[in-house]
Every structure is written in structure tokens, then in C-alpha cells.
Design a protein around this motif. Structure first.
Motif, short mmCIF file in Angstrom:
data_model
loop_
_atom_site.label_atom_id
_atom_site.label_comp_id
_atom_site.label_asym_id
_atom_site.label_seq_id
_atom_site.Cartn_x
_atom_site.Cartn_y
_atom_site.Cartn_z
N VAL A 15 0.86 -1.18 0.00
CA VAL A 15 0.00 0.00 0.00
C VAL A 15 0.90 1.23 0.00
O VAL A 15 1.76 1.38 0.88
N THR A 16 0.75 2.07 -0.99
CA THR A 16 1.55 3.30 -1.05
C THR A 16 0.66 4.49 -0.70
O THR A 16 -0.35 4.74 -1.35
N VAL A 17 1.06 5.16 0.38
CA VAL A 17 0.30 6.32 0.83
C VAL A 17 1.09 7.57 0.44
O VAL A 17 2.29 7.67 0.73
N ILE A 41 8.44 16.72 6.64
CA ILE A 41 7.14 16.02 6.65
C ILE A 41 7.14 15.08 5.44
O ILE A 41 7.32 15.52 4.31
N PRO A 42 6.99 13.78 5.69
CA PRO A 42 7.16 12.79 4.61
C PRO A 42 6.02 12.85 3.60
O PRO A 42 4.85 13.00 3.97
N ASP A 43 6.38 12.68 2.33
CA ASP A 43 5.36 12.72 1.27
C ASP A 43 5.00 11.33 0.78
O ASP A 43 4.23 11.19 -0.16
N ARG A 44 5.60 10.31 1.42
CA ARG A 44 5.35 8.97 0.92
C ARG A 44 5.60 7.95 2.04
O ARG A 44 6.56 8.06 2.79
N CYS A 45 4.70 6.96 2.14
CA CYS A 45 4.91 5.87 3.09
C CYS A 45 4.41 4.58 2.46
O CYS A 45 3.33 4.55 1.86
N GLU A 46 5.22 3.55 2.57
CA GLU A 46 4.87 2.29 1.91
C GLU A 46 4.68 1.19 2.96
O GLU A 46 5.54 0.97 3.81
N LEU A 47 3.55 0.50 2.87
CA LEU A 47 3.25 -0.59 3.80
C LEU A 47 3.31 -1.92 3.05
O LEU A 47 2.80 -2.03 1.94
N THR A 48 3.92 -2.92 3.67
CA THR A 48 3.87 -4.28 3.12
C THR A 48 2.88 -5.08 3.94
O THR A 48 2.94 -5.07 5.18
N VAL A 103 -3.31 0.41 -3.53
CA VAL A 103 -2.95 -1.00 -3.29
C VAL A 103 -2.37 -1.63 -4.55
O VAL A 103 -2.91 -1.45 -5.65
N GLU A 104 -1.29 -2.36 -4.37
CA GLU A 104 -0.66 -3.06 -5.49
C GLU A 104 -0.41 -4.51 -5.08
O GLU A 104 -0.02 -4.77 -3.94
#
Ligand SMILES: [Zn+2]
Length: 349
Positions: A167-169, A226-233, A259-260
Motif C-alpha cells: 500500500v503506497t500512501v 514532513i514525509p510525502d510517501r509511506c509504503e506498507l507491506t 494498493v498493489e
């Protein structure tokens, strides 16, 4: 000394991490020739056919192991001590392989069953690589299959699958002191909370519900940005009650991120408990009951073949330091596979 313990010790003494199985495959080739079989080698996979005519029962286990790793008090390449054989692969799965080979040898040495066995020792199971999946198209089509993994000789008749999602936020970066922007890590935190409450209503009789775990979080570059991207596995262990697309849709509905699908080929599998291969496995070891297994194995390649996953040993010893198999478990395994082969062919003919 026992033939089975000697063979297992010989196999454990040859290191065979995934991708480096050549040595152990060569040793097995000699062993199978010594039994009077005609093994054939395809890459680092090895197989042999026994018997003539009748249904084909595939017996499969893997030659590769995970790396030995740290924390051993015994030599990882094997030692026999106090009724146990210690070493990487002793339990997962060289013990199963040893028992399968000698069980089949016994079944066909005298009063052979009216059916065939295809014994396949395959590579790269631990990395889902070029093992059984690559070999299967070259084999006679199996009518049923047995995957050798340590289950205490109880047959697994259902196995969870693995669905891996990312999931890429996305947000918008800004200086942490000035504020503004959109914090992608904060947004990802809300997604994680939503995911932990995801409802899986359908419950499989043996596997229960699918399970979902967020196992990796990657976000941010510096403390003051301030982060512009967060990736969840997301690691999801699936059951046959849910199609992967359905789960992906549930996840997409729950989260704000994108979601990928990273991997969906390791699907959940199950076998009718009334099938001859299950009945033969249960009869080979009175007192056992069929169960559902949470761990994936090469069974995923046998989606359309009635299969049981069963073998000597305990799955909880796999991949641990001082992994071992008791020599008594090994001997029981040899007898078990011999009975299973005979029982299956008696029921299937
Ligand atoms: Zn294994």
C-alpha cells in the motif's frame, strides 16, 4: 546402524542452501541408482518412476534448506546424538525425503502395489523458485500427490496461501517546523488501524479465517521533513474461501493509499478429506486426524491434484538452530510412507 539414519545423516552432511543443491542432488542420484532405480535429472531436480501401469502417486519433497544461521550448539552439518539427528535440514525436509525414498523402496521391493510412484526430489522450495513448479510439466500427470513436510505424520488436507500486497500512501512534504503539507506517515498509520480491523467473515473448517499482518513500514527521509510517501507491506495468509481479488478489494476499501499486488501465485489449496490419498494417509498412521496448515509449501503447484502434506518431524523445529529429527520419528516415517503407498494403490485401483 539403521539404513534410514545413515542416509539422513549423509544428506544433512551436504550443505544445500536454496540454489546450491548440486552436491546433495548428486548424492541422491547415487542413492537411487544403488536402489536399482533409474533417476532422471532436470536442472537441480531429480525424479524416478517406480512400478508399471495404474494410477501415479507423486511423492515430493525438497532438497534445499534455509541457511544454517546463528545460535547453534550442534554442528549444522549434522551429528547423531541421544536418538536424534541434528543439523540444518534434518527436520525440514531431508528426513521426509529419506523416509519417502526408503518407504517407496520397501513398497516395491516385495509384493509391489498395482500402481506407480513418481518420486521427485526438488530444489528451491524455500525461495519458491525453480523446483516442483518447473519439473511438474515433465512428469507423468499425477493422480494424487504427497508433499513431504514435517507434520508429525498427520495429514494436512488444506493449506493457507500467501497474498503479498503493497500500500503506497502519498502526502505532500513540508518543513517539519513550519507545518503544512500532508504527512504520509500519519495517513499510513490510519490505514494500519483500518487494516487491523478488516473483517474476514467466512471461516474455513480447518484453516479458520485469513490473517492479515502489516509487516514492513517504510516512510520518511529526515527528522525535519514532513514525509510525502509511506509504503506498507501486507502479508495475508489466505484460505480457499476467498478469491485473492476479493481480498484486494476489501483492502482497497479500507485504506486511503494505493494498493498493489506484489505476489498472488501462492494460493490456498485443499483436498477432499474423503479422497483415497487422505484415507490412505490416515490408515497408515492410526490415531491421527486431518488438519489445516498455515505454512505454504510446494503443494501450491499441485492445485488440481488431490494432495496431502505429511511427513515425520515437527514444523516448529524448522529453520531453528539445533534443528533435529528423532531417529524413531524417521523410522516411523519410512513405515508410514510404505503403508501410504500400498494403501493408496489398494483404494485407487
Ligand atoms: Zn520444507
Amino acid at each position: 546402524m539403521s539404513e534410514a539414519a545413515d542416509l539422513l545423516q549423509r544428506l544433512v552432511a551436504i550443505s544445500s542452501e536454496s540454489g546450491k543443491e548440486d552436491g546433495v542432488v548428486q548424492a541422491l542420484e547415487e542413492v537411487l541408482r544403488g536402489l536399482g532405480w533409474e533417476p532422471r535429472r532436470e536442472g537441480r531436480n531429480l525424479y524416478a518412476l517406480l512400478g508399471t501401469g495404474g494410477p501415479v502417486l507423486l511423492l515430493n519433497s525438497h532438497t534445499d534448506t534455509v541457511p544454517a544461521g546463528e545460535g547453534w550448539s550442534k554442528p549444522p552439518l549434522g551429528v547423531r546424538e541421544g536418538g536424534r539427528i541434528y543439523g540444518r535440514g534434518a527436520n525440514d525436509a531431508k528426513g521426509c525425503l529419506t523416509a519417502m525414498i526408503l518407504g517407496a523402496a520397501r513398497a516395491y521391493a516385495q509384493d509391489p502395489p498395482a500402481g506407480r510412484v513418481c518420486l521427485a526430489a526438488t530444489c528451491e522450495e524455500e525461495i519458491s523458485g525453480q523446483g516442483l513448479g518447473a519439473l511438474l510439466p515433465l512428469l507423468p500427470r499425477p493422480d494424487a500427490a504427497v508433499v513431504g513436510e514435517p507434520t508429525g505424520l498427520a495429514p494436512a488436507v488444506a493449506q493457507k496461501g500467501l497474498l503479498l500486497l503493497t500500500v503506497t500512501v502519498r502526502g505532500r512534504s513540508a518543513h517539519a517546523a513550519w507545518g503544512g503539507g500532508v504527512n504520509a506517515v500519519h495517513a499510513a498509520a490510519r490505514d494500519i488501524v483500518a487494516l487491523s480491523a478488516l473483517p474476514f467473515e467466512r471461516e474455513h473448517p480447518l484453516l479458520g479465517r485469513p490473517s492479515l499482518q502489516v509487516t514492513l513500514v517504510k516512510g520518511g527521509t529526515r527528522h525535519n521533513v514532513i514525509p510525502d510517501r509511506c509504503e506498507l507491506t501486507i502479508d495475508i495468509r489466505t484460505t480457499p474461501d476467498y478469491r485473492p481479488e476479493e481480498i484486494v478489494a476489501l483492502v482497497q476499501k479500507a485504506v486511503g493509499g494505493e494498493v498493489e499486488i506484489r505476489s498472488r501465485r501462492l494460493e490456498s489449496v485443499a483436498t477432499d478429506p474423503g479422497h483415497p490419498v487422505v484415507r490412505a494417509a490416515l490408515a497408515a498412521r492410526p490415531g491421527t486426524a486431518p488438519f489445516g496448515s498455515p505454512t505454504v509449501s510446494d503443494w501450491v503447484f499441485l492445485k488440481d491434484v488431490p494432495t496431502v502434506k505429511v511427513g515425520p518431524g515437527d514444523s516448529r523445529r524448522s529453520h531453528t538452530p539445533d534443528e533435529y529429527l528423532e531417529t524413531a520419528e524417521l523410522e516411523e516415517g519410512v513405515l508410514f510412507y510404505e503403508r501410504l503407498i500400498r494403501g493408496y494403490h489398494a483404494l485407487a485401483k
